[in-house]
Design an enzyme around this catalytic site. Structure first.
Site, PDB file in Angstrom:
ATOM      1  N   SER A 110      36.228  11.570   1.755  1.00 31.74           N
ATOM      2  CA  SER A 110      35.019  12.067   2.421  1.00 31.74           C
ATOM      3  C   SER A 110      33.718  11.734   1.718  1.00 31.74           C
ATOM      4  O   SER A 110      32.646  12.034   2.254  1.00 31.74           O
ATOM      5  CB  SER A 110      35.115  13.579   2.622  1.00 31.74           C
ATOM      6  N   ALA A 179      49.227  15.443  11.819  1.00 35.08           N
ATOM      7  CA  ALA A 179      49.250  15.833  10.405  1.00 35.08           C
ATOM      8  C   ALA A 179      50.580  15.483   9.756  1.00 35.08           C
ATOM      9  O   ALA A 179      50.622  15.056   8.590  1.00 35.08           O
ATOM     10  CB  ALA A 179      48.977  17.327  10.278  1.00 35.08           C
ATOM     11  N   SER A 229      34.659  19.248   9.840  1.00 35.10           N
ATOM     12  CA  SER A 229      35.560  18.509  10.729  1.00 35.10           C
ATOM     13  C   SER A 229      35.333  17.014  10.590  1.00 35.10           C
ATOM     14  O   SER A 229      34.218  16.513  10.768  1.00 35.10           O
ATOM     15  CB  SER A 229      35.325  18.933  12.187  1.00 35.10           C
TER      16      SER A 229
END
Length: 430
Positions: A110, A179, A229
């Site tokens: 991220s 997932a 998110s």
């Protein structure tokens, strides 16, 4: 694979108005104007290495004791990138015992988001995009797999809400079936699967608004509650293409990588291999430790596909925080956490350390890799650190690395030697 919430919720809650990020994004960490700063690649300096900080060394030791095979940090003070201090603990490769190196490439997860946000805010500064634009307005026409239903949802959220995670869009990495493929027992069979942004967006929208959000963030309104998110930055990658006509990775290379001189940073697309040199990445899959170094990074896309080095992370954040990539107005927008109650800005967040020092940065994780960069407001004092597993077993021990760098006495010592933990070294340079 899981792109996780930008910081340890427990540390943030204890240290800053109980507004820590939730762990909702514990899924892909993967798990994600004017360019005035022109940087050059610094030559590798001589062996006159800066001594490692004893406090930083102990903090890295704790990460290894928690189960990370290896940990490494690179700190820069007074803007002296060429004199950065490198410290390691543990190993980069469990089979060979090779230590981590300063020039090792790794997946940044991220931390990609801060780079994507920088390009979006450059487009805002150029008048090509508005923070109040709805996502549908700037979405490219004719994107395969994105139909009227998807556009109808994106008509309800704005660019600002995408940047600060107040859209209410469900995190696609939390989809149970996906997932299992991204980070669960299905990882081995699906590690090389290719995913398109449209496919991942459809998975997200099949779930409706995120938990805690009764509806999507209304255009012009306060938005949905903060809910980290990866889907938000997946959409921003599409918007960059819609505005510029170029893929987000191409715009990042033109606007950030080139001007700042990030020669070791790349956006691999679907290439599963890391550039040389690199160590190995490890994750727990089905209760056992697995080498997860190679994977198709399209699972992360604009939310987390970036590959980089510790040196390039420090260069990028030095340029960004130092004002070389964004005008003052957009810098203020980048740092503004008003819309999230102090949890997150528009691609960046603040952390208040136990000693009262506030640092700015981001973190990221993807299968087998966790990294974080934090720096002072002017970008002249920075630290980036990484471990070759994810997630952190004890998130607070990651914060300890920042505390050691920004709160410890300035006196350094070379007494914390390699014998304490196999593989620890200190070197200067990028």
């Amino acid at each position: 694979m899981t792109l996780r919430s930008p910081r340890a919720a427990s540390a943030r809650a204890a240290r800053r108005r109980a507004t820590a990020l939730t762990a909702q994004a514990a899924a892909l960490a993967l798990a994600l104007t004017a360019c005035t700063g022109v940087a050059r690649r610094d030559p590798v300096p001589s062996a006159a290495a800066g001594a490692p900080s004893a406090a930083t060394g102990r903090a890295l030791d704790r990460l290894v004791a928690d189960g990370a095979p290896g940990a490494a940090s690179l700190s820069t003070r007074d803007g002296r990138i060429r004199a950065s201090r490198f410290t390691t603990a543990g190993v980069a490769d469990l089979r060979t015992g090779r230590p981590m190196e300063r020039t090792d490439h790794f997946r940044a997860g991220s931390l990609t988001k801060t780079v994507v946000a920088t390009v979006v805010l450059q487009l805002v500064a150029e008048g090509k995009l508005s923070l109040d634009d709805t996502a549908d307005r700037q979405l490219p026409q004719g994107v395969p797999g994105i139909g009227p239903d998807e556009r109808g949802v994106l008509r309800q959220v704005t660019v600002r809400r995408l940047l600060d995670h107040t859209t209410g869009l469900f995190d696609y990495t939390a989809d149970p079936r996906l997932a299992r493929q991204l980070r669960g027992r299905g990882f081995g069979a699906h590690r090389y699967d290719h995913h398109t942004p449209a496919e991942l967006l459809r998975i997200a929208l099949s779930h409706g608004p995120a938990a805690g959000s009764r509806a999507y963030g209304p255009a012009g309104g306060r938005g949905a509650p903060f809910a980290y998110s990866n889907t938000n930055y997946l959409v921003l990658g599409l918007l960059i293409r819609g505005v510029t006509g170029h893929p987000y990775a191409e715009e990042i290379r033109r606007r950030v990588i080139g001007p700042v001189g990030l020669r070791d940073t790349s956006f691999p697309g679907t290439d599963p291999a890391l550039p040389e040199p690199h160590g190995r990445a490890y994750a727990r899959v089905g209760g056992r430790r697995v080498d997860v170094t190679a994977l198709d990074p399209s699972r992360a896309g604009a939310a987390g596909e970036m590959v980089t080095t510790l040196g390039d992370l420090n260069r990028f954040f030095a340029a960004l925080l130092g004002g070389a990539l964004l005008p003052p107005r957009q810098m203020a927008q980048l740092r503004s956490e008003r819309g999230t109650g102090g949890a997150y800005g528009l691609g960046l967040y603040a952390t208040v350390l136990p000693c009262g020092v506030t640092v700015w940065g981001h973190n990221g994780d993807i299968n087998g890799s966790y990294a974080q960069t934090a720096g002072t407001a002017d970008g002249r004092h920075l630290v980036s650190y990484r471990v070759n597993t994810a997630p952190l077993a004890v998130p607070e021990h990651g914060t300890d690395v920042l505390t050691a760098e920004f709160c410890a006495p300035s006196r350094r010592t070379a007494g914390h030697r390699a014998a304490a933990t196999r593989g620890r070294t200190a070197r200067s340079g990028p």
